[in-house]
Scaffold this active site. Structure first.
Site, PDB file in Angstrom:
ATOM      1  N   LYS A 290      61.231  42.493  39.776  1.00 27.31           N
ATOM      2  CA  LYS A 290      61.595  40.509  38.774  1.00 27.31           C
ATOM      3  C   LYS A 290      60.527  40.183  38.609  1.00 27.31           C
ATOM      4  O   LYS A 290      59.537  39.868  40.140  1.00 27.31           O
ATOM      5  CB  LYS A 290      63.165  40.127  39.469  1.00 27.31           C
ATOM      6  CG  LYS A 290      62.184  39.762  40.951  1.00 27.31           C
ATOM      7  CD  LYS A 290      63.885  39.283  41.257  1.00 27.31           C
ATOM      8  CE  LYS A 290      63.885  39.224  43.001  1.00 27.31           C
ATOM      9  NZ  LYS A 290      64.857  38.347  43.426  1.00 27.31           N
TER      10      LYS A 290
ATOM     11  N   TYR B 243      36.993  16.086  41.819  1.00 29.44           N
ATOM     12  CA  TYR B 243      38.259  14.849  41.159  1.00 29.44           C
ATOM     13  C   TYR B 243      38.311  13.732  42.812  1.00 29.44           C
ATOM     14  O   TYR B 243      38.330  14.958  44.292  1.00 29.44           O
ATOM     15  CB  TYR B 243      39.797  15.015  40.974  1.00 29.44           C
ATOM     16  CG  TYR B 243      40.200  15.483  39.574  1.00 29.44           C
ATOM     17  CD1 TYR B 243      39.184  15.084  38.313  1.00 29.44           C
ATOM     18  CD2 TYR B 243      40.108  17.086  39.628  1.00 29.44           C
ATOM     19  CE1 TYR B 243      39.200  15.805  37.576  1.00 29.44           C
ATOM     20  CE2 TYR B 243      40.323  17.250  38.524  1.00 29.44           C
ATOM     21  CZ  TYR B 243      39.814  16.958  37.236  1.00 29.44           C
ATOM     22  OH  TYR B 243      40.022  17.278  36.163  1.00 29.44           O
TER      23      TYR B 243
HETATM   24  C1  LIG Z   1      65.392  39.245  44.186  1.00 32.43           C
HETATM   25  C2  LIG Z   1      66.297  40.383  45.015  1.00 32.43           C
HETATM   26  C3  LIG Z   1      66.101  41.192  45.985  1.00 32.43           C
HETATM   27  C4  LIG Z   1      65.186  42.054  46.488  1.00 32.43           C
HETATM   28  O1  LIG Z   1      64.797  41.258  47.239  1.00 32.43           O
HETATM   29  P1  LIG Z   1      63.165  41.213  48.613  1.00 32.43           P
HETATM   30  O2  LIG Z   1      63.828  40.265  49.415  1.00 32.43           O
HETATM   31  O3  LIG Z   1      62.068  40.476  48.063  1.00 32.43           O
HETATM   32  O4  LIG Z   1      63.307  42.264  49.032  1.00 32.43           O
HETATM   33  C5  LIG Z   1      66.966  41.653  46.186  1.00 32.43           C
HETATM   34  N1  LIG Z   1      68.552  41.856  45.389  1.00 32.43           N
HETATM   35  C6  LIG Z   1      68.435  40.271  44.992  1.00 32.43           C
HETATM   36  C7  LIG Z   1      70.141  40.360  44.653  1.00 32.43           C
HETATM   37  C8  LIG Z   1      67.392  39.910  44.854  1.00 32.43           C
HETATM   38  O5  LIG Z   1      67.663  38.130  43.596  1.00 32.43           O
END
Ligand SMILES: *Cc1c(COP(=O)(O)O)cnc(C)c1O
Length: 374
Positions: free
Chosen positions: A43, A266
């Protein structure tokens, strides 16, 4: 795919070492063993690494699924790799569920209503909708709490002809050992109840990066590492030698020689205390560099730490390079590196910016080109 054949249109780039990424995922696979499937979480544009760019490396090294948070992210992957199994961890609004069916995406659901909608859409297309059911074991984010009613709802989902309930999952708040145990046992009790009703799932999962290392007993038969794939080590008790796969770097656009007492950027919040050489670097907070690193951030040029000075701008920052021997325009500056050359690691950036490592890498914007090395 060799992205390096493309002309790189900017000096500020995110370099991703695919061999490193590949060996990270292999290490995770070796640790969890062949009975545990791996859902690689990509993601937020693969935590800044470029989801499309890293997808083949993850799939070729044993990922069962690529997991994203949103439909838009899923479609981006499916457009390039229609055959890769893609899973949406988040909620997809009812009005958009037809995209899930059209593109053979596996969807998280937490109600009979969503499943019925998918069932009708799948029937129309002569397909089977694949879903994983989300259970809220205490995080109170997505999913319903274990209950007899929810179990009945799930049993009804199993009766739908055009829906395959392939998996069931939950997520830990990681609030503490005691709290984790509570969440996990709620989940296991609910799985028992469901099994008694004849609801058996191919995949059961609850462990993210930290949980899969620290709690081997929580791996069940699927794990969902995100951070760990990219070499972020956040676990407490376990050990895994994954390495940071990403380097964020740029090159000096221009040098200014200024006398002592001059203000820079700035509001002139920084003033030179000596005759100085100031480098303008073509990256800024719009590239995802934390703006609150004023007076804390630095880049490394030829192994020399150069403080970022004054207010960080949207597209450019200035650094004091007075102490870099032979400094010249076009020289490479490391923004985030692996630390071996004194560069700021993701972990160090996170602590300086008072946030976590995932935030630092996920916020690197899409503007800097991703360059993949092997
Ligand atoms: C983002 C996410 C993960 C991965 O999390 P990490 O801490 O980066 O390993 C796993 N499960 C769900 C539901 C997530 O939203």
């Amino acid at each position: 795919m060799n992205c390096n054949e493309k002309e790189v249109l900017r000096d500020t780039i995110v370099e991703i070492n695919l061999s490193c990424l590949g060996s990270n995922i292999k290490m995770i696979k070796d640790m969890v063993g062949s009975d545990v499937a791996l859902m690689a979480v990509v993601k937020a544009n693969g935590y800044g690494h470029g989801a499309v760019g890293i997808a083949p490396t993850l799939m070729e090294n044993g990922a069962t699924y690529l997991a994203v948070a949103t439909l838009t992210e899923a479609l981006e992957l499916k457009k390039v790799y229609p055959d890769y199994p893609v899973f949406i961890l988040g909620h997809t609004p009812d009005r958009l569920l037809h995209h899930v069916i059209d593109n053979n995406i596996t969807q998280t659901v937490f109600s009979l209503k969503q499943a019925q909608l998918l069932d009708r859409l799948a029937q129309k297309s002569g397909k089977k909708a694949v879903v994983h059911i989300k259970v809220d074991t205490g995080f109170h984010r997505l999913g319903k709490e274990p209950s007899d009613e929810y179990a009945e709802e799930i049993a009804d989902i199993f009766k739908l002809d055009h829906v395959y309930a392939e998996g069931i999952f939950s997520h830990l708040a990681l609030a503490g050992e005691e709290e984790n145990k509570n969440q996990f046992s709620h989940f296991m009790d609910f799985l028992d109840l469901l099994e008694k009703k004849g609801c058996v799932f191919r995949y059961k999962h609850i462990a993210d990066s930290i949980a899969l290392v620290d709690y081997p007993e929580y791996r069940l038969n699927m794990v969902r590492p995100g951070a760990l794939l990219y070499g972020m080590r956040g676990f407490h008790t376990g050990f895994l030698g994954v390495k940071q796969a990403l380097t964020f770097c740029t090159r000096i656009s221009q040098l200014h020689r200024i006398p002592a007492g001059e203000g820079v950027s700035y509001d002139f919040l920084w003033k030179s205390s000596r005759d100085s050489i100031i480098a303008t670097l073509p990256f800024g907070y719009a590239d995802g560099y934390p703006r609150n690193l004023r007076d804390k951030g630095f880049v490394v040029i030829n192994g020399i730490k150069c403080p970022i000075i004054g207010v960080l701008c949207m597209d450019q920052v200035m650094a004091d390079v007075t102490d870099v021997p032979g400094v010249c325009e076009g020289m490479k500056a490391i923004i985030y590196g692996d630390g071996t050359d004194g560069s700021m690691t993701i972990s160090e950036a996170a602590s300086l910016a008072q946030t976590n490592k995932n935030d630092i890498i996920a916020r690197i914007s899409s503007r800097p080109p991703r360059v993949y090395t092997f």
